[in-house]
Write a protein that holds these residues in place. Sequence first.
Motif, PDB file in Angstrom:
ATOM      1  N   MET A   1      25.325  -3.777 136.470  1.00 13.00           N
ATOM      2  CA  MET A   1      25.410  -4.133 135.077  1.00 13.00           C
ATOM      3  C   MET A   1      25.899  -5.577 134.953  1.00 13.00           C
ATOM      4  O   MET A   1      26.646  -6.061 135.785  1.00 13.00           O
ATOM      5  CB  MET A   1      26.398  -3.232 134.328  1.00 13.00           C
ATOM      6  N   ARG A   2      25.467  -6.183 133.873  1.00 10.14           N
ATOM      7  CA  ARG A   2      25.853  -7.573 133.647  1.00 10.14           C
ATOM      8  C   ARG A   2      26.332  -7.736 132.210  1.00 10.14           C
ATOM      9  O   ARG A   2      25.667  -7.309 131.274  1.00 10.14           O
ATOM     10  CB  ARG A   2      24.647  -8.468 133.893  1.00 10.14           C
ATOM     11  N   LEU A   3      27.504  -8.348 132.059  1.00 11.48           N
ATOM     12  CA  LEU A   3      28.056  -8.661 130.754  1.00 11.48           C
ATOM     13  C   LEU A   3      27.992 -10.161 130.536  1.00 11.48           C
ATOM     14  O   LEU A   3      28.188 -10.943 131.465  1.00 11.48           O
ATOM     15  CB  LEU A   3      29.511  -8.201 130.642  1.00 11.48           C
ATOM     16  N   ILE A   4      27.731 -10.547 129.299  1.00  9.83           N
ATOM     17  CA  ILE A   4      27.705 -11.950 128.927  1.00  9.83           C
ATOM     18  C   ILE A   4      28.775 -12.166 127.871  1.00  9.83           C
ATOM     19  O   ILE A   4      28.835 -11.436 126.876  1.00  9.83           O
ATOM     20  CB  ILE A   4      26.324 -12.354 128.370  1.00  9.83           C
ATOM     21  N   LEU A   5      29.622 -13.145 128.101  1.00 10.15           N
ATOM     22  CA  LEU A   5      30.669 -13.504 127.150  1.00 10.15           C
ATOM     23  C   LEU A   5      30.343 -14.872 126.573  1.00 10.15           C
ATOM     24  O   LEU A   5      30.334 -15.868 127.287  1.00 10.15           O
ATOM     25  CB  LEU A   5      32.037 -13.548 127.844  1.00 10.15           C
TER      26      LEU A   5
ATOM     27  N   ASN B   1      37.768  -0.145 136.601  1.00  6.98           N
ATOM     28  CA  ASN B   1      37.055   1.135 136.617  1.00  6.98           C
ATOM     29  C   ASN B   1      35.537   0.993 136.555  1.00  6.98           C
ATOM     30  O   ASN B   1      34.839   1.994 136.641  1.00  6.98           O
ATOM     31  CB  ASN B   1      37.535   2.020 135.462  1.00  6.98           C
ATOM     32  N   PHE B   2      35.032  -0.223 136.385  1.00  6.82           N
ATOM     33  CA  PHE B   2      33.593  -0.447 136.278  1.00  6.82           C
ATOM     34  C   PHE B   2      33.207  -1.645 137.121  1.00  6.82           C
ATOM     35  O   PHE B   2      33.955  -2.605 137.225  1.00  6.82           O
ATOM     36  CB  PHE B   2      33.182  -0.710 134.824  1.00  6.82           C
ATOM     37  N   CYS B   3      32.013  -1.563 137.671  1.00  6.76           N
ATOM     38  CA  CYS B   3      31.480  -2.673 138.437  1.00  6.76           C
ATOM     39  C   CYS B   3      30.462  -3.399 137.567  1.00  6.76           C
ATOM     40  O   CYS B   3      29.467  -2.802 137.145  1.00  6.76           O
ATOM     41  CB  CYS B   3      30.827  -2.152 139.710  1.00  6.76           C
ATOM     42  N   PHE B   4      30.730  -4.661 137.273  1.00  9.25           N
ATOM     43  CA  PHE B   4      29.806  -5.453 136.474  1.00  9.25           C
ATOM     44  C   PHE B   4      29.963  -6.911 136.842  1.00  9.25           C
ATOM     45  O   PHE B   4      30.977  -7.328 137.385  1.00  9.25           O
ATOM     46  CB  PHE B   4      30.043  -5.257 134.960  1.00  9.25           C
TER      47      PHE B   4
ATOM     48  N   MET C   1      36.191   1.269 125.728  1.00  4.52           N
ATOM     49  CA  MET C   1      35.021   0.800 124.994  1.00  4.52           C
ATOM     50  C   MET C   1      33.849   0.578 125.949  1.00  4.52           C
ATOM     51  O   MET C   1      32.733   0.994 125.694  1.00  4.52           O
ATOM     52  CB  MET C   1      35.350  -0.489 124.241  1.00  4.52           C
ATOM     53  N   LEU C   2      34.112  -0.052 127.084  1.00  4.02           N
ATOM     54  CA  LEU C   2      33.053  -0.322 128.053  1.00  4.02           C
ATOM     55  C   LEU C   2      32.466   0.963 128.621  1.00  4.02           C
ATOM     56  O   LEU C   2      31.273   1.003 128.935  1.00  4.02           O
ATOM     57  CB  LEU C   2      33.582  -1.197 129.187  1.00  4.02           C
ATOM     58  N   SER C   3      33.281   2.018 128.733  1.00  4.96           N
ATOM     59  CA  SER C   3      32.790   3.275 129.304  1.00  4.96           C
ATOM     60  C   SER C   3      31.643   3.836 128.475  1.00  4.96           C
ATOM     61  O   SER C   3      30.749   4.486 129.005  1.00  4.96           O
ATOM     62  CB  SER C   3      33.913   4.302 129.428  1.00  4.96           C
ATOM     63  N   LYS C   4      31.641   3.575 127.190  1.00  2.30           N
ATOM     64  CA  LYS C   4      30.571   4.072 126.317  1.00  2.30           C
ATOM     65  C   LYS C   4      29.249   3.373 126.608  1.00  2.30           C
ATOM     66  O   LYS C   4      28.186   3.925 126.399  1.00  2.30           O
ATOM     67  CB  LYS C   4      30.937   3.849 124.853  1.00  2.30           C
ATOM     68  N   TYR C   5      29.298   2.140 127.083  1.00  2.00           N
ATOM     69  CA  TYR C   5      28.097   1.338 127.259  1.00  2.00           C
ATOM     70  C   TYR C   5      27.677   1.176 128.705  1.00  2.00           C
ATOM     71  O   TYR C   5      26.494   1.140 129.019  1.00  2.00           O
ATOM     72  CB  TYR C   5      28.280  -0.046 126.625  1.00  2.00           C
ATOM     73  N   LEU C   6      28.622   1.085 129.615  1.00  2.00           N
ATOM     74  CA  LEU C   6      28.276   0.859 131.024  1.00  2.00           C
ATOM     75  C   LEU C   6      27.879   2.140 131.749  1.00  2.00           C
ATOM     76  O   LEU C   6      27.260   2.068 132.806  1.00  2.00           O
ATOM     77  CB  LEU C   6      29.435   0.192 131.749  1.00  2.00           C
ATOM     78  N   SER C   7      28.226   3.268 131.198  1.00  2.00           N
ATOM     79  CA  SER C   7      27.883   4.520 131.867  1.00  2.00           C
ATOM     80  C   SER C   7      26.509   5.042 131.440  1.00  2.00           C
ATOM     81  O   SER C   7      26.078   6.075 131.896  1.00  2.00           O
ATOM     82  CB  SER C   7      28.952   5.583 131.579  1.00  2.00           C
ATOM     83  N   MET C   8      25.833   4.325 130.564  1.00  2.00           N
ATOM     84  CA  MET C   8      24.513   4.759 130.087  1.00  2.00           C
ATOM     85  C   MET C   8      23.473   4.571 131.156  1.00  2.00           C
ATOM     86  O   MET C   8      23.474   3.723 131.940  1.00  2.00           O
ATOM     87  CB  MET C   8      24.120   3.972 128.847  1.00  2.00           C
TER      88      MET C   8
END
Length: 95
Positions: free
Chosen positions: A1-5, A26-29, A88-95
């Motif tokens: 996964m990739r996040l952009i700030l 808890n997430f790899c991004f 908050m990220l768990s809702k989006y990164l786990s999809m």
Amino acid sequence: MRLILYSKPGCHLCEGLQEKLQKVRNFCFELEVRDINTREDWFLAYQYEVPVLCLLSYRIPEDKKGETVEERLPRLSPRASVQQLEQMLSKYLSM
């Protein structure tokens, strides 16, 4: 996964969110920080809204040509903890 700030130099809210994102375990991004001052389209889109956090998704439509789509994530309170950010990220990164 990739996040952009999307951020700008000297923005304390941007710096605070970036620091919290770096503490997420808890997430790899991959985190890409984009300075809105480097492109006019980013500046016009986000000049009054930074920091803006987006999830970069890859979609393969029926024609089999992959495309990337930026999904804007909800804005967190500057007072949110790293744990709240992870929730908050768990809702989006786990999809």
